[in-house]
Each structure stands twice: as C-alpha cells, then as structure tokens.
Design an enzyme around this catalytic site. Sequence first.
Site, PDB file in Angstrom:
ATOM      1  N   GLU A  73       0.839  -1.196   0.000  1.00 13.66           N
ATOM      2  CA  GLU A  73       0.000   0.000   0.000  1.00 13.66           C
ATOM      3  C   GLU A  73       0.878   1.251   0.000  1.00 13.66           C
ATOM      4  O   GLU A  73       1.864   1.342   0.724  1.00 13.66           O
ATOM      5  CB  GLU A  73      -0.884  -0.022   1.251  1.00 13.66           C
ATOM      6  N   LYS A  75      -9.304   2.440  -2.517  1.00 10.46           N
ATOM      7  CA  LYS A  75      -9.641   1.846  -1.219  1.00 10.46           C
ATOM      8  C   LYS A  75     -11.014   2.332  -0.750  1.00 10.46           C
ATOM      9  O   LYS A  75     -11.270   3.527  -0.689  1.00 10.46           O
ATOM     10  CB  LYS A  75      -8.562   2.221  -0.201  1.00 10.46           C
ATOM     11  N   CYS A 106      -5.538  -3.370   2.118  1.00  7.83           N
ATOM     12  CA  CYS A 106      -5.387  -3.423   3.572  1.00  7.83           C
ATOM     13  C   CYS A 106      -6.705  -3.644   4.330  1.00  7.83           C
ATOM     14  O   CYS A 106      -7.242  -4.739   4.334  1.00  7.83           O
ATOM     15  CB  CYS A 106      -4.674  -2.159   4.049  1.00  7.83           C
TER      16      CYS A 106
END
Length: 262
Positions: free
Chosen positions: A41, A110, A144
């Site tokens: 990330e 995300k 994540c």
Amino acid sequence: MRTALLQSSGRPGSTVENLKVLDEAAGRAAAAGAALLAAPEMFLTGYAIGDDIARLAEPADGDAADAIADIASRHGLAIAYGYPERSSDAVHNSAQLISADGTRLANYRKTHLFGCFERDHFTPGDQPVVQAELNGLRVGLMICYDVEFPENVRAHALAGTDLLLVPTAQMHPFQFVAECVVPVRAFENQMYVAYVNRVGQEREFEFVGLSTLAGPDGIARTRAGRGEELVLADVDPAFLAASREANPYLKDRRPGLYGSLV
C-alpha cells in the site's frame, strides 16, 4: 503463476527512489521466474508522509504509471502497486495493476479507510470489486483494511476472483490479520490471497511485515518475516479448481437468509 511479494517500505517521501527499489525487485522477481510482482500500500510515495500525500499524488495514467509500465515491460512481468491517486480535487488511496507489456489493466480505490490519518488525507472509493484477466486468472484488487470486511472478499468470490491482491500497510498490534484473518479469507472464499505489507517504523506507525500468499486451503504458501524481503509462491489454477469442487461454500450459500446483513 509464480507471484512475488515485495515486503518493503521503500524510501518514504521519494517517488524517484521508490521506482528504483521497484525496478531492482522486478529484476530479482523475473530472474526467479515470477510473472507478477506485488508491492505494498502506498509504495510509490510512502504511507506516513502527511501532507506530502497530496503533493505527490498523481493520476492513474501519470508519469509514475508510465515509469512502472516501462519497468514491467523491461523485466517481462506484471506489477501491482499502491499509490496516492489524484482525481480532480480528490486524492484516493489506490492500487494499480500493470501487465507485462506495460498495459494498465485495473485501478482500485480503497473503499474502507482506516483511522483518522486516512480519513484526513483520502476520499474513499465506491467500487468494491475491481478485476482484470492476467495469465488465465481473474485477479482482483483490494487494499489493507478492506480485506477485514468479509462482505468485501465474498463479493470478489461471487464475481469469480481467483487471486486477490491486497497491498497493505498493516501495523502493530494488528499482526493477527496477516497471521490468521488472511488465510481464513482465502479458505472461506476459495481463492488465493496475496497480502503484501510495509515494514518498519514510519512516524507513529510500526509496520509488522508478515506478507503472505495464502491458498484456498487456508495454508500460507509463503510468509515473510519482519524485515525487508522478497518472497515468492505459485498460484495453481488446477489446485484452485479442485479445492473449489471439494469445498462448495459458494454453492451451498442461502442468500435468502442473509437479507438482514444489509
């Protein structure tokens, strides 16, 4: 498909240096027979860089994407990486997949932002399932915290994802996600999950490493330690097909019972 996971925080704050780190890792991964290299990330710029996130953010087709396309084509392998994406006035925490010939295959923003730091610096995405075809596999992207929501990963399973790439910035004390949650997600959704982490201290964050590629049997094919490392493992379509036949979670679902979940 041999897959390489680059566990590294690179050089936070320097896109130029991180491209050099990625280039070197791509060379090592290709020499080891990898067809895909995944980086963590926000690898392009660094994660804990404060207001430099907005300053260094680029569009999905920006100069850095062109540079990574060149790295991919020179070394002959696909590359997935995390970066801050500039889109009009918004900045997204994004991950992009570029093919071995330099083609941009998929870009994901995300959807679940973690903590005040991310909510202060990013706008969440609104497309939960982003996929691309790569070497006969359907590859999905997630970042994540997203993988900690079972609904997210199940959506990928229902959409036919074979390999879920999860660039991450997993920090202490949440290492159980890498150790336990990720293998369970792979098993309950019958897919491979590649979880590739940052490592070391960045300002207030201590990244725990432990990058892993888990198979549909819930077993880690490779697992990194706590330092900078390049680890490799194979994604086997034949094993995936056999595992799905033996573990029919998706066939045995009863969606009519789950309406209250949403």
